[in-house]
Design an enzyme around this catalytic site. Structure first.
Site, short mmCIF file in Angstrom:
data_model
loop_
_atom_site.label_atom_id
_atom_site.label_comp_id
_atom_site.label_asym_id
_atom_site.label_seq_id
_atom_site.Cartn_x
_atom_site.Cartn_y
_atom_site.Cartn_z
N ASN A 29 26.68 -18.79 -18.13
CA ASN A 29 28.12 -19.16 -18.04
C ASN A 29 28.40 -17.78 -16.79
O ASN A 29 27.59 -16.85 -16.91
CB ASN A 29 28.37 -19.10 -18.75
CG ASN A 29 28.25 -17.57 -19.64
OD1 ASN A 29 28.27 -16.42 -19.26
ND2 ASN A 29 27.93 -17.83 -20.96
N ASP A 39 20.35 -19.79 -21.81
CA ASP A 39 21.02 -18.62 -21.91
C ASP A 39 20.31 -17.60 -22.75
O ASP A 39 19.88 -16.33 -22.58
CB ASP A 39 22.77 -18.30 -21.66
CG ASP A 39 22.92 -17.15 -20.78
OD1 ASP A 39 23.87 -17.14 -21.02
OD2 ASP A 39 21.88 -16.82 -20.22
N THR A 128 23.04 -29.80 -18.63
CA THR A 128 22.55 -31.38 -19.18
C THR A 128 23.04 -30.63 -20.45
O THR A 128 22.99 -31.23 -21.17
CB THR A 128 21.78 -31.60 -18.77
OG1 THR A 128 20.55 -30.98 -19.36
CG2 THR A 128 20.99 -31.94 -17.39
N ILE A 130 25.18 -27.46 -23.42
CA ILE A 130 26.56 -27.52 -23.72
C ILE A 130 27.68 -27.79 -22.84
O ILE A 130 28.55 -27.75 -23.29
CB ILE A 130 26.45 -26.17 -23.99
CG1 ILE A 130 25.66 -25.27 -24.58
CG2 ILE A 130 28.28 -25.21 -23.99
CD1 ILE A 130 25.26 -23.83 -25.22
N TYR A 131 26.97 -27.60 -21.08
CA TYR A 131 28.03 -28.64 -19.94
C TYR A 131 28.79 -29.94 -19.84
O TYR A 131 29.09 -30.19 -19.23
CB TYR A 131 28.06 -27.47 -19.55
CG TYR A 131 28.21 -26.12 -19.21
CD1 TYR A 131 28.86 -24.82 -20.19
CD2 TYR A 131 27.66 -25.69 -17.71
CE1 TYR A 131 29.42 -24.04 -20.14
CE2 TYR A 131 28.48 -23.62 -18.14
CZ TYR A 131 29.18 -23.34 -18.82
OH TYR A 131 29.70 -21.87 -19.35
N1 APR Z 1 13.81 -24.01 -22.62
C1 APR Z 1 14.50 -25.34 -21.37
N2 APR Z 1 15.08 -26.11 -22.07
C2 APR Z 1 16.19 -25.39 -22.82
C3 APR Z 1 15.76 -24.79 -23.47
C4 APR Z 1 15.02 -23.93 -23.76
N3 APR Z 1 14.33 -22.20 -24.45
N4 APR Z 1 17.13 -24.72 -24.37
C5 APR Z 1 17.77 -25.63 -23.85
N5 APR Z 1 17.57 -26.64 -23.03
C6 APR Z 1 17.87 -27.21 -22.36
C7 APR Z 1 19.00 -28.15 -22.97
O1 APR Z 1 18.37 -28.96 -24.00
C8 APR Z 1 19.96 -29.17 -22.08
O2 APR Z 1 19.28 -30.04 -21.25
O3 APR Z 1 18.52 -26.80 -21.09
C9 APR Z 1 19.57 -27.46 -20.75
C10 APR Z 1 21.02 -26.89 -20.50
O4 APR Z 1 21.43 -26.61 -21.46
P1 APR Z 1 21.98 -24.83 -21.83
O5 APR Z 1 21.40 -24.34 -22.07
O6 APR Z 1 22.85 -25.79 -22.92
O7 APR Z 1 22.99 -25.03 -20.76
P2 APR Z 1 24.20 -25.70 -19.99
O8 APR Z 1 23.99 -27.33 -20.14
O9 APR Z 1 23.87 -25.21 -18.34
O10 APR Z 1 25.65 -24.83 -20.59
C11 APR Z 1 25.69 -23.41 -20.08
O11 APR Z 1 25.78 -22.40 -22.47
O12 APR Z 1 24.12 -21.36 -22.89
C12 APR Z 1 25.29 -21.73 -22.68
O13 APR Z 1 26.53 -19.44 -21.61
C13 APR Z 1 25.39 -20.45 -21.86
O14 APR Z 1 27.99 -20.85 -21.42
C14 APR Z 1 26.91 -21.54 -20.94
C15 APR Z 1 26.01 -23.12 -21.17
#
Ligand code: APR
Length: 181
Positions: A29, A39, A128, A130-131
């Site tokens: 983020n 993250d 895909t 949290i966002y």
């Molecule tokens: N390895 C691979 N993919 C993962 C993992 C992992 N360890 N953990 C989660 N994912 C997948 C999720 O299932 C999703 O399909 O990665 C994709 C992105 O998910 P998020 O991590 O939630 O990222 P995003 O949707 O871009 O949201 C970003 O979330 O973690 C917070 O600090 C971050 O505020 C930011 C937001």
């Protein structure tokens, strides 16, 4: 799949923090100070060095944080990688088309990785989780952008999909792009 520039694009199922690659891309983020999802996993497994490097970026070049669609590299800490490239995906909006910002995450992450001399780059499915970006559309944008811009020194781009549904959507999107030729 191989691009015209000879870059191999692969899909794997798994946890991106367990990948071995020159660059592991973080779905960060704008604060660059950690979060949940990818993250959280990267900071947990990568260790405090990564956060320390992010804090230095916030204290210098990125005083206001990293803008959506931008990318920046730090140490990979304890991860089996040379760098983590942090990028900030757009939050899904049903009223505003933010596709260009999502494409920018992949383009800018590849640019930063290539500048570092990386040959292998591992991406999560940015935005895909949290966002809230729909996985099928997120997969199409990710693959279309990578197939368009990936070039040496990068030789492999690996999408690391966390669950079966994500993997299936990426597989379907890749097959559709291959069929288009
Ligand atoms: N390895 C691979 N993919 C993962 C993992 C992992 N360890 N953990 C989660 N994912 C997948 C999720 O299932 C999703 O399909 O990665 C994709 C992105 O998910 P998020 O991590 O939630 O990222 P995003 O949707 O871009 O949201 C970003 O979330 O973690 C917070 O600090 C971050 O505020 C930011 C937001």
């Amino acid at each position: 799949m191989r691009t015209p520039e000879g870059v191999t694009v692969t899909l794997v199922r798994g946890d991106i923090t367990r990948q071995s690659a020159d660059v592991i891309v973080n779905a960060a983020n704008s604060s660059l100070l950690g979060g949940g999802g990818v993250d959280g996993a990267i900071h947990r497994r990568g260790g405090p060095e990564i956060l320390a490097a992010c804090r230095e970026l916030r204290a210098s070049r990125y005083g206001k944080g990293l803008r959506t669609g931008q990318a920046v590299a730090t140490t990979a800490g304890a991860l089996d990688a040379q760098w983590v490239v942090h990028t900030v995906g757009p939050v899904w909006s049903s009223s505003e088309d933010r596709s260009a910002l999502l494409a920018s995450c992949y383009r800018e992450s590849l640019r930063v990785a290539a500048e570092s001399g990386a040959r292998t780059v591992a991406f999560p499915a940015i935005s895909t989780g949290i966002y809230g970006w729909p996985m099928d559309d997120g997969a199409r944008i990710a693959l279309r952008t990578v197939l368009e811009v990936a070039a040496p020194p990068v030789t492999e781009v690996r999408f690391v999909l966390f669950d079966a549904q994500a993997y299936a959507e990426f597989e379907e999107a890749l097959e559709a792009l291959e069929a288009q030729g």
